[in-house]
Design a protein around this motif. Structure first.
Motif, short mmCIF file in Angstrom:
data_model
loop_
_atom_site.label_atom_id
_atom_site.label_comp_id
_atom_site.label_asym_id
_atom_site.label_seq_id
_atom_site.Cartn_x
_atom_site.Cartn_y
_atom_site.Cartn_z
N MET A 1 0.82 -1.18 0.00
CA MET A 1 0.00 0.00 0.00
C MET A 1 0.87 1.25 0.00
O MET A 1 0.55 2.23 -0.66
N ARG A 2 1.97 1.18 0.71
CA ARG A 2 2.85 2.36 0.79
C ARG A 2 3.41 2.73 -0.58
O ARG A 2 3.60 3.91 -0.88
N LEU A 3 3.69 1.76 -1.42
CA LEU A 3 4.25 2.04 -2.74
C LEU A 3 3.32 2.91 -3.57
O LEU A 3 3.78 3.76 -4.34
N TYR A 4 2.04 2.73 -3.43
CA TYR A 4 1.07 3.56 -4.14
C TYR A 4 1.29 5.03 -3.79
O TYR A 4 1.32 5.89 -4.68
N HIS A 7 4.79 6.50 -5.00
CA HIS A 7 4.88 6.77 -6.43
C HIS A 7 3.79 7.73 -6.93
O HIS A 7 3.39 7.67 -8.09
N GLY A 8 3.32 8.61 -6.07
CA GLY A 8 2.44 9.68 -6.49
C GLY A 8 0.97 9.50 -6.22
O GLY A 8 0.18 10.40 -6.47
N GLY A 9 0.56 8.35 -5.72
CA GLY A 9 -0.85 8.15 -5.39
C GLY A 9 -1.26 9.06 -4.24
O GLY A 9 -0.47 9.33 -3.34
N ASN A 10 -2.48 9.57 -4.29
CA ASN A 10 -2.90 10.47 -3.21
C ASN A 10 -4.32 10.20 -2.73
O ASN A 10 -4.86 10.98 -1.96
N TRP A 13 -8.87 7.04 0.16
CA TRP A 13 -10.09 6.23 0.08
C TRP A 13 -9.88 4.99 -0.76
O TRP A 13 -10.43 3.94 -0.48
N LEU A 14 -9.09 5.11 -1.86
CA LEU A 14 -8.87 3.96 -2.74
C LEU A 14 -8.19 2.82 -1.99
O LEU A 14 -8.62 1.67 -2.06
N SER A 15 -7.16 3.15 -1.24
CA SER A 15 -6.48 2.14 -0.44
C SER A 15 -7.40 1.56 0.62
O SER A 15 -7.34 0.38 0.93
N SER A 16 -8.26 2.40 1.17
CA SER A 16 -9.22 1.94 2.19
C SER A 16 -10.23 0.97 1.59
O SER A 16 -10.51 -0.09 2.16
N VAL A 17 -10.79 1.33 0.46
CA VAL A 17 -11.82 0.51 -0.19
C VAL A 17 -11.26 -0.84 -0.62
O VAL A 17 -11.92 -1.87 -0.50
N TYR A 76 -6.07 3.61 8.91
CA TYR A 76 -4.85 2.88 8.58
C TYR A 76 -4.26 3.38 7.25
O TYR A 76 -3.07 3.64 7.15
N ALA A 77 -5.11 3.52 6.24
CA ALA A 77 -4.64 3.99 4.94
C ALA A 77 -4.11 5.42 5.04
O ALA A 77 -3.09 5.76 4.42
N TYR A 78 -4.76 6.25 5.83
CA TYR A 78 -4.30 7.63 6.01
C TYR A 78 -2.92 7.63 6.67
O TYR A 78 -2.03 8.37 6.26
#
Length: 180
Positions: A1-4, A7-10, A13-17, A76-78
């Motif tokens: 999840m951290r790699l997202y 590498h620019g992911g922001n 919610w996407l990681s949470s879902v 957690y994702a935050y």
């Protein structure tokens, strides 16, 4: 999840879902189990097969746990988005809490570029809160099974997991940033 996030992911919610997005697969398994139970019931000359095993009280408990799980997944994702922490599993909430604390105290140079001290601190707090909430979730699920007042079957466990995951998914997708 951290790699997202690295590498620019922001989108937190996407990681949470994604943590509970697999619930539709449970529906397919429940359909197969229903037809299997129906076939067994016909062989035993029993014409009726329940569509759902779950009693309303147990349904409400699963909805409540789903709400808490949605909140926990978001925290957690935050936290992962803000901290230089890569955690594959939160099986031990104590280890997650201690590990996050050690990293936060000794990782001032690991702060992602362009991230403020406030965001970094908020990430630490959210990860700590997620660990604490998750530490209560598993015993809460076990308590729900113990208080179910019905036989715990494979089908019932899948029904509970489906409701829990669906509610969690709805909580996370109900956020404004999810609809962008």
């Amino acid at each position: 999840m951290r790699l997202y996030f690295v590498h620019g992911g922001n989108r937190v919610w996407l990681s949470s879902v994604l943590q509970t997005a697999g619930f539709p697969f449970i529906i397919a398994v429940l359909i197969v189990l229903y037809f299997w139970r129906s076939a067994v019931a016909k062989k035993q000359n029993n014409k009726t097969t329940k569509l759902f095993y779950m009693h309303p009280r147990l349904f409400l408990a699963a909805v409540f746990i789903g709400l808490i799980t949605g909140l926990d997944n978001y925290m957690y994702a935050y936290g992962v988005a803000r901290l230089p922490v890569h955690t594959n599993s939160v099986n031990a909430a104590v280890l997650l809490t201690v590990g996050t604390g050690v990293l936060a105290l000794h990782a001032s140079s690991d702060r992602p570029e362009g991230e403020s001290k406030k965001e970094y601190t908020m990430g630490f707090v959210m990860t700590l809160m997620a660990a604490l909430v998750y530490g209560f979730l598993l015993p809460l699920i076990e308590l729900t099974y113990n208080k179910a007042q019905q036989e715990i079957t494979y089908t019932l466990v899948l029904e509970i997991q489906m409701v829990l995951s669906f509610v969690c998914y709805c909580v996370l997708c109900g956020r404004n940033d999810c609809q962008q």
